[in-house]
Design an enzyme around this catalytic site. Sequence first.
Site, PDB file in Angstrom:
ATOM      1  N   LYS A 110       0.813  -1.223   0.000  1.00 19.93           N
ATOM      2  CA  LYS A 110       0.000   0.000   0.000  1.00 19.93           C
ATOM      3  C   LYS A 110       0.843   1.270   0.000  1.00 19.93           C
ATOM      4  O   LYS A 110       0.549   2.248   0.684  1.00 19.93           O
ATOM      5  CB  LYS A 110      -0.967  -0.014   1.190  1.00 19.93           C
ATOM      6  CG  LYS A 110      -1.866  -1.222   1.244  1.00 19.93           C
ATOM      7  CD  LYS A 110      -2.583  -1.495  -0.086  1.00 19.93           C
ATOM      8  CE  LYS A 110      -3.582  -0.411  -0.423  1.00 19.93           C
ATOM      9  NZ  LYS A 110      -4.252  -0.689  -1.732  1.00 19.93           N
TER      10      LYS A 110
ATOM     11  N   PHE B 139      -6.919  -2.200   3.509  1.00 18.55           N
ATOM     12  CA  PHE B 139      -6.731  -3.214   2.477  1.00 18.55           C
ATOM     13  C   PHE B 139      -6.884  -4.616   3.064  1.00 18.55           C
ATOM     14  O   PHE B 139      -7.532  -5.484   2.467  1.00 18.55           O
ATOM     15  CB  PHE B 139      -5.349  -3.062   1.839  1.00 18.55           C
ATOM     16  CG  PHE B 139      -5.021  -4.138   0.836  1.00 18.55           C
ATOM     17  CD1 PHE B 139      -5.763  -4.284  -0.324  1.00 18.55           C
ATOM     18  CD2 PHE B 139      -3.970  -5.010   1.057  1.00 18.55           C
ATOM     19  CE1 PHE B 139      -5.472  -5.279  -1.252  1.00 18.55           C
ATOM     20  CE2 PHE B 139      -3.660  -6.009   0.140  1.00 18.55           C
ATOM     21  CZ  PHE B 139      -4.407  -6.142  -1.012  1.00 18.55           C
TER      22      PHE B 139
ATOM     23  N   SER C 264      -3.674   2.600   5.336  1.00 17.15           N
ATOM     24  CA  SER C 264      -4.052   2.020   4.046  1.00 17.15           C
ATOM     25  C   SER C 264      -3.961   0.498   4.082  1.00 17.15           C
ATOM     26  O   SER C 264      -4.831  -0.208   3.557  1.00 17.15           O
ATOM     27  CB  SER C 264      -3.147   2.580   2.947  1.00 17.15           C
ATOM     28  OG  SER C 264      -3.590   2.166   1.681  1.00 17.15           O
TER      29      SER C 264
ATOM     30  N   GLY D 132       1.809   2.669  -3.121  1.00 16.08           N
ATOM     31  CA  GLY D 132       1.751   3.214  -4.472  1.00 16.08           C
ATOM     32  C   GLY D 132       2.221   2.249  -5.539  1.00 16.08           C
ATOM     33  O   GLY D 132       2.595   2.666  -6.644  1.00 16.08           O
ATOM     34  N   THR D 133       2.153   0.956  -5.247  1.00 13.04           N
ATOM     35  CA  THR D 133       2.622  -0.081  -6.180  1.00 13.04           C
ATOM     36  C   THR D 133       1.918  -0.001  -7.531  1.00 13.04           C
ATOM     37  O   THR D 133       2.561   0.014  -8.591  1.00 13.04           O
ATOM     38  CB  THR D 133       2.378  -1.482  -5.584  1.00 13.04           C
ATOM     39  OG1 THR D 133       2.637  -1.475  -4.188  1.00 13.04           O
ATOM     40  CG2 THR D 133       3.243  -2.515  -6.283  1.00 13.04           C
TER      41      THR D 133
ATOM     42  N   TRP E 278       0.149   2.413  -8.770  1.00 10.47           N
ATOM     43  CA  TRP E 278       0.356   3.722  -9.385  1.00 10.47           C
ATOM     44  C   TRP E 278       1.656   3.748 -10.190  1.00 10.47           C
ATOM     45  O   TRP E 278       1.651   4.067 -11.382  1.00 10.47           O
ATOM     46  CB  TRP E 278       0.372   4.780  -8.286  1.00 10.47           C
ATOM     47  CG  TRP E 278       0.414   6.198  -8.748  1.00 10.47           C
ATOM     48  CD1 TRP E 278       0.205   6.665 -10.019  1.00 10.47           C
ATOM     49  CD2 TRP E 278       0.667   7.343  -7.937  1.00 10.47           C
ATOM     50  NE1 TRP E 278       0.318   8.032 -10.049  1.00 10.47           N
ATOM     51  CE2 TRP E 278       0.600   8.474  -8.789  1.00 10.47           C
ATOM     52  CE3 TRP E 278       0.929   7.524  -6.586  1.00 10.47           C
ATOM     53  CZ2 TRP E 278       0.804   9.770  -8.305  1.00 10.47           C
ATOM     54  CZ3 TRP E 278       1.126   8.813  -6.109  1.00 10.47           C
ATOM     55  CH2 TRP E 278       1.064   9.920  -6.961  1.00 10.47           C
TER      56      TRP E 278
ATOM     57  N   HIS F 266       6.671  -7.184  -2.843  1.00 10.42           N
ATOM     58  CA  HIS F 266       6.575  -6.512  -1.542  1.00 10.42           C
ATOM     59  C   HIS F 266       7.610  -7.088  -0.575  1.00 10.42           C
ATOM     60  O   HIS F 266       7.583  -6.787   0.622  1.00 10.42           O
ATOM     61  CB  HIS F 266       5.175  -6.697  -0.947  1.00 10.42           C
ATOM     62  CG  HIS F 266       4.088  -6.033  -1.745  1.00 10.42           C
ATOM     63  ND1 HIS F 266       4.182  -4.733  -2.195  1.00 10.42           N
ATOM     64  CD2 HIS F 266       2.871  -6.487  -2.172  1.00 10.42           C
ATOM     65  CE1 HIS F 266       3.074  -4.419  -2.862  1.00 10.42           C
ATOM     66  NE2 HIS F 266       2.276  -5.466  -2.865  1.00 10.42           N
TER      67      HIS F 266
ATOM     68  N   LYS G 124      -8.453   6.300  -1.160  1.00 10.83           N
ATOM     69  CA  LYS G 124      -8.371   7.760  -1.169  1.00 10.83           C
ATOM     70  C   LYS G 124      -7.164   8.281  -1.955  1.00 10.83           C
ATOM     71  O   LYS G 124      -7.244   9.305  -2.601  1.00 10.83           O
ATOM     72  CB  LYS G 124      -8.304   8.304   0.264  1.00 10.83           C
ATOM     73  CG  LYS G 124      -9.583   8.110   1.062  1.00 10.83           C
ATOM     74  CD  LYS G 124      -9.475   8.786   2.433  1.00 10.83           C
ATOM     75  CE  LYS G 124     -10.757   8.640   3.234  1.00 10.83           C
ATOM     76  NZ  LYS G 124     -10.646   9.297   4.571  1.00 10.83           N
ATOM     77  N   GLY G 125      -6.036   7.601  -1.831  1.00  9.50           N
ATOM     78  CA  GLY G 125      -4.842   8.014  -2.563  1.00  9.50           C
ATOM     79  C   GLY G 125      -4.326   9.378  -2.167  1.00  9.50           C
ATOM     80  O   GLY G 125      -3.967  10.193  -3.019  1.00  9.50           O
TER      81      GLY G 125
ATOM     82  N   ARG H 204       6.386   5.042   1.297  1.00  6.27           N
ATOM     83  CA  ARG H 204       5.318   5.925   1.779  1.00  6.27           C
ATOM     84  C   ARG H 204       5.447   6.075   3.291  1.00  6.27           C
ATOM     85  O   ARG H 204       5.876   5.141   3.970  1.00  6.27           O
ATOM     86  CB  ARG H 204       3.956   5.311   1.435  1.00  6.27           C
ATOM     87  CG  ARG H 204       2.752   6.200   1.707  1.00  6.27           C
ATOM     88  CD  ARG H 204       1.474   5.462   1.353  1.00  6.27           C
ATOM     89  NE  ARG H 204       0.315   6.347   1.336  1.00  6.27           N
ATOM     90  CZ  ARG H 204      -0.922   5.945   1.087  1.00  6.27           C
ATOM     91  NH1 ARG H 204      -1.172   4.657   0.835  1.00  6.27           N
ATOM     92  NH2 ARG H 204      -1.929   6.807   1.068  1.00  6.27           N
TER      93      ARG H 204
ATOM     94  N   TYR I 207       6.269   8.361  -2.084  1.00  5.01           N
ATOM     95  CA  TYR I 207       4.860   8.534  -2.428  1.00  5.01           C
ATOM     96  C   TYR I 207       4.439   9.994  -2.309  1.00  5.01           C
ATOM     97  O   TYR I 207       3.728  10.529  -3.169  1.00  5.01           O
ATOM     98  CB  TYR I 207       4.022   7.657  -1.496  1.00  5.01           C
ATOM     99  CG  TYR I 207       2.532   7.653  -1.764  1.00  5.01           C
ATOM    100  CD1 TYR I 207       1.960   6.700  -2.598  1.00  5.01           C
ATOM    101  CD2 TYR I 207       1.688   8.593  -1.153  1.00  5.01           C
ATOM    102  CE1 TYR I 207       0.591   6.684  -2.832  1.00  5.01           C
ATOM    103  CE2 TYR I 207       0.319   8.581  -1.382  1.00  5.01           C
ATOM    104  CZ  TYR I 207      -0.218   7.626  -2.223  1.00  5.01           C
ATOM    105  OH  TYR I 207      -1.576   7.623  -2.448  1.00  5.01           O
TER     106      TYR I 207
END
Length: 295
Positions: free
Chosen positions: A48, A142, A138, A50-51, A53, A108, A258-259, A130, A193
Amino acid sequence: MESTAHLLRLKPVLVQGVPMVKFVADNWPEIEATQARPDDLIIATYGKAGTTWISEIVDMIYNNGDTEKCKRHPIHVRFAHIESTFPGRPTGVQQFNVMKPPRLGKTHLPAQLLPKSFWEKKSKIIYVARNAKDTAVSYFNFQKMAKMLPEPGTWPEYLEKFIAGDVVCGSWYDHVKGWWKKARDHPILYLFYEDMKEDPRREVLKVLHFLEREVSDEVLEKILHHTSFQEMKSNPMANYRAFPDTLMDHNVSPFMRKGVAGDWKNMFTVAQNETFDEDYERKMAGSTLRFRTEI
């Protein structure tokens, strides 16, 4: 279709001291033996961070901004998740092995668990880090929706586990510091991030330089637009809606939630924040890594 209920919410199993999903641990010999190539590209992140993205950004670069080509397959097919293992499905290694070069993968895993072949072949790696607080929030949301992961419990229970590193892929602190150290002597682009949120154009240009690629200003704009949060959230090839609810329940929490940077303020109590900050200072003491918890 055969029920997968008995395969879900299993407790993590240690792999060289790091908690991992049971099926990953069971398949560790295959994962560890992954054979890399010099032209492979790996996206590495703690969960979580930004993978998806950065993966979409890279795929757009490799396809010169052609959005249709980037919709050829869901993101989890375009980027083989190296350690991914789930009964009844091809493993990430199997998927990676049949890819045409240049092969695109993601992981990861903490740096010390990455298959040695990637270090030996000097494969390029893009790492995205991040800040710990937003990552914890996040990851908690998840884990509530991703049923192949262990049950997260309540937020206070989960935060305690996160601080202790008792979550899948282990300690956030060890992860970000381990990859930071590796970036000294391996071709690793280490991104943040929060920097990506602050100035996507600047960070995409860093990626282009690292990959030794050039695009026109028009293509750059297409990349920035296509990889914006709202575009990706509505993109079925990137938002993981293709996964069945039995594995990922978007009604509990969408994969792309939400990002933003700073959402931790909506979850942390004052007491939790104070405890977290004290622990953070101890664990990050002496490190040159610096994170922003808001922008």
